[in-house]
Motif scaffolding. Structure first.
Motif, short mmCIF file in Angstrom:
data_model
loop_
_atom_site.label_atom_id
_atom_site.label_comp_id
_atom_site.label_asym_id
_atom_site.label_seq_id
_atom_site.Cartn_x
_atom_site.Cartn_y
_atom_site.Cartn_z
N PRO A 198 55.73 -2.10 111.18
CA PRO A 198 54.68 -2.61 112.09
C PRO A 198 53.07 -1.96 111.50
CG PRO A 198 57.12 -1.45 113.09
CD PRO A 198 57.21 -1.60 111.72
N ALA A 199 53.82 -1.53 110.63
CA ALA A 199 52.32 -0.72 110.03
C ALA A 199 51.58 -2.23 108.63
CB ALA A 199 52.52 0.42 108.50
N VAL A 200 51.62 -2.88 108.55
CA VAL A 200 51.59 -4.61 107.81
C VAL A 200 50.60 -4.53 109.15
CG1 VAL A 200 51.75 -6.28 106.68
CG2 VAL A 200 53.54 -3.90 106.05
N LEU A 201 51.98 -5.28 110.44
CA LEU A 201 51.36 -6.04 111.08
C LEU A 201 50.04 -4.60 111.84
CD1 LEU A 201 54.68 -7.48 112.74
CD2 LEU A 201 53.32 -8.55 111.59
N LEU A 202 50.18 -4.28 111.49
CA LEU A 202 48.60 -3.14 112.49
C LEU A 202 47.66 -3.36 111.55
CD1 LEU A 202 46.99 -1.30 114.19
CD2 LEU A 202 48.39 0.94 112.81
N ALA A 203 47.95 -3.02 110.39
CA ALA A 203 46.71 -3.34 109.25
C ALA A 203 46.65 -5.18 109.46
CB ALA A 203 46.90 -3.04 107.77
N ARG A 204 47.09 -5.68 109.47
CA ARG A 204 46.39 -7.66 109.41
C ARG A 204 45.90 -7.73 110.13
NH1 ARG A 204 51.46 -12.23 109.46
NH2 ARG A 204 49.95 -14.24 108.43
N HIS A 205 45.71 -6.48 111.32
CA HIS A 205 45.22 -6.91 112.56
C HIS A 205 44.08 -5.57 113.01
CE1 HIS A 205 48.21 -9.42 113.78
NE2 HIS A 205 47.98 -10.39 114.45
N GLY A 206 43.85 -4.97 112.51
CA GLY A 206 42.54 -3.94 112.00
C GLY A 206 41.00 -4.34 111.78
N SER A 207 40.44 -3.31 111.42
CA SER A 207 38.96 -3.44 111.29
C SER A 207 38.67 -3.43 110.40
CB SER A 207 38.62 -2.92 112.86
OG SER A 207 38.66 -0.96 112.16
N ARG A 208 39.71 -2.61 109.12
CA ARG A 208 39.82 -2.11 107.73
C ARG A 208 39.65 -2.99 106.62
NH1 ARG A 208 41.75 3.47 106.55
NH2 ARG A 208 40.65 3.17 104.83
N PRO A 209 39.08 -4.08 106.47
CA PRO A 209 38.87 -5.25 105.77
C PRO A 209 39.88 -5.44 104.48
CG PRO A 209 36.89 -4.46 106.06
CD PRO A 209 37.30 -3.34 106.72
N ALA A 210 40.00 -3.41 103.45
CA ALA A 210 40.83 -3.74 102.58
C ALA A 210 42.33 -3.87 102.96
CB ALA A 210 40.47 -2.51 101.41
N LEU A 211 42.28 -3.42 103.84
CA LEU A 211 44.19 -3.30 104.64
C LEU A 211 43.78 -4.78 105.71
CD1 LEU A 211 44.19 0.86 106.05
CD2 LEU A 211 45.00 0.02 103.93
N ARG A 212 43.00 -4.65 106.07
CA ARG A 212 43.43 -6.23 106.11
C ARG A 212 43.66 -7.15 105.35
NH1 ARG A 212 39.52 -7.21 109.08
NH2 ARG A 212 38.63 -8.07 108.24
N LEU A 213 43.17 -7.28 104.29
CA LEU A 213 43.37 -8.53 102.77
C LEU A 213 44.31 -7.92 102.09
CD1 LEU A 213 42.48 -10.33 101.01
CD2 LEU A 213 41.08 -8.39 99.61
N ALA A 214 44.79 -6.50 102.43
CA ALA A 214 46.13 -6.38 101.07
C ALA A 214 47.53 -6.75 102.44
CB ALA A 214 46.08 -5.03 101.06
N ALA A 215 46.96 -6.20 103.54
CA ALA A 215 48.26 -7.02 104.51
C ALA A 215 48.15 -8.76 104.15
CB ALA A 215 47.91 -6.61 105.88
#
Length: 448
Positions: free
Chosen positions: A378-395
């Protein structure tokens, strides 16, 4: 000893008399008050006995909980009794405080295994209400926390009603019966190949051999308990909610991980699915076996009928290890019986962490019908749709590598299914029943 509010109030009242009375009188009154409080304390200095009532628990399922003080001279002399149960990291009691001789509530454990329940505490107030004593109540039991058995039983009931089949139909026989059942007299509609010539010669009448219809299969459940299963999920679900607040425009979706009792162990999520699969296999009449492995074999049960309860107890004390899993060695330890359904429950984080998983699955697929089941984080799915570019790119990078690994696994002919932790058991069970009946296409299925 702990002073009570009544004693504090009396001390303050005596101190206020200092405005009109000599200090010697005030001091004498204070001495008398504390002396009486010490006498009051003597009536509740002895720790009372207590009885704990805690049933075997299932992970994340609330069960009844009770702590009762045994009536005694100490409890009868006390003017007030309060019982409080400490809350641990893995075990929570609600409510955890009660006035009186009994604390009743619900207990929920977040992690499977054996836990020592923290002793409850009882606060006894003396008969004059001037002093109190807190006692630790002896006899706190060790509690047993199983995997999510209630959810497994719900899936068993759904399988019994045919609700987990892909097309909603019950399957037919898988092959010609070869397991001996009985010898009886020959009937006109019997196949001539069923004639038992030895029994016919012995009895002087035509006799037939009856075989049990071979409509069952072996199910072998393999679960990785190595380094990758040692982590935890941040939550058990990812919700998509529409919101107008927090700067989110109307109609825009917001991802959030709900508040949880505590983080969910990755191995616990896998073993919840193991228990559900084993009990459903019992329901449909399959022989079921189990293998837990890391770099070596951790636990093993050979396929047998009604083997589900054995697996429930086998996974109870299984803990993750911090070594890399050897999938190739595990594949060699699985039975060589053909026509088995082999379900491998494993973490698929990326290609680098897969090791020899693809080659092991290819080897198994040559003799078995293989299903690879993995939880979505769930944390990866959250980061993938989140607003933080770095986390979204890593996900995104992580999911891309994971999809490549899944493509390699499906290329071997295996079926790969994934789902959030709380629905992985249902997804894997549905895949097992469908692959068992030979109707599920060999494609990757992701449930979000």
């Amino acid at each position: 000893m702990a002073p009570t509010r009544r004693l504090a109030g009396l001390v303050a009242a005596v101190g206020a008399l200092g405005l009109v009375a000599p200090i010697s009188v005030i001091s004498a009154l204070w001495v008398v008050l504390f002396a009486v409080a010490l006498i009051d304390l003597q009536f509740v200095r002895t720790a009372p006995a207590a009885t704990y009532t805690v049933p075997p628990l299932a992970r994340r399922v609330a069960s009844s909980f009770r702590v009762a003080l045994t009536p005694s001279s100490v409890t009868r002399r006390a003017s007030a009794v309060t019982i409080r149960q400490p809350i641990g990291a893995d075990v929570r009691v609600t409510p955890n405080t009660a006035e009186g001789m009994t604390l009743e509530g619900s207990i929920t454990a977040s992690r499977r295994g054996f836990h020592q329940l923290s002793p409850a505490a009882a606060r006894l107030v003396g008969p004059l209400g001037l002093a109190s004593m807190v006692h630790e109540l002896a006899g706190a039991p060790k509690i047993t926390v199983h995997a999510d058995i209630p959810n497994a039983h719900r899936l068993v009931l759904a399988a019994r009603r045919g609700l987990l089949q892909v097309d909603g139909r019950n399957r037919g026989p898988l092959g010609i019966g070869t397991e001996f059942e009985a010898v009886r007299e020959y009937r006109p509609d019997d196949d001539v190949r069923q004639i038992n010539w030895l029994a016919t010669a012995r009895t002087g009448r035509a006799m037939s051999t009856v075989y049990r219809q071979e409509d069952d299969r072996d199910l072998v459940i393999a679960v990785e308990s190595g380094r990758l299963s040692a982590g935890s999920f941040a939550g058990e679900d990812v919700r998509l909610d529409e919101s107008l607040g927090d700067g989110i425009r109307p109609g825009e979706r917001r991802l959030s991980i709900p508040d949880d009792l505590s983080s969910t162990s990755r191995l616990d999520a896998l073993l919840d699915a193991v228990v559900a699969l084993a009990l459903v296999a019992d329901e449909v009449g399959d022989r079921v076996g189990f293998l837990a492995y890391d770099s070596d074999e951790r636990a093993r049960l050979n396929p047998q009928r009604r083997g589900g309860q054995g697996i429930v107890h086998a996974v109870l004390s299984l803990t993750p290890s911090l070594v890399e899993a050897d999938h190739s060695k595990a594949a060699l330890r699985l039975p060589a019986v053909r026509r088995s359904v082999v379900i491998v429950l494993v973490e698929l984080l990326d290609e680098a962490n897969a090791g020899g998983l693809v080659s092991a699955v290819a080897r198994l697929q040559a003799s078995h019908d293989v299903i690879v089941a993995t939880p979505d984080d769930p944390a990866v799915l959250l980061a993938r749709h989140g607003s933080r570019p770095a986390l979204r790119l890593a996900a995104e990078d992580l999911m891309t590598d994971r999809d490549k690994l899944i493509s390699r696994l499906t290329g071997t002919g295996a079926l790969v299914v994934s789902a959030p932790p709380h629905t992985l058991a249902a997804t894997a069970t549905r895949a097992y029943l469908s692959r068992r009946s030979g109707r599920l296409p060999k494609v990757h299925t992701r449930v979000q």
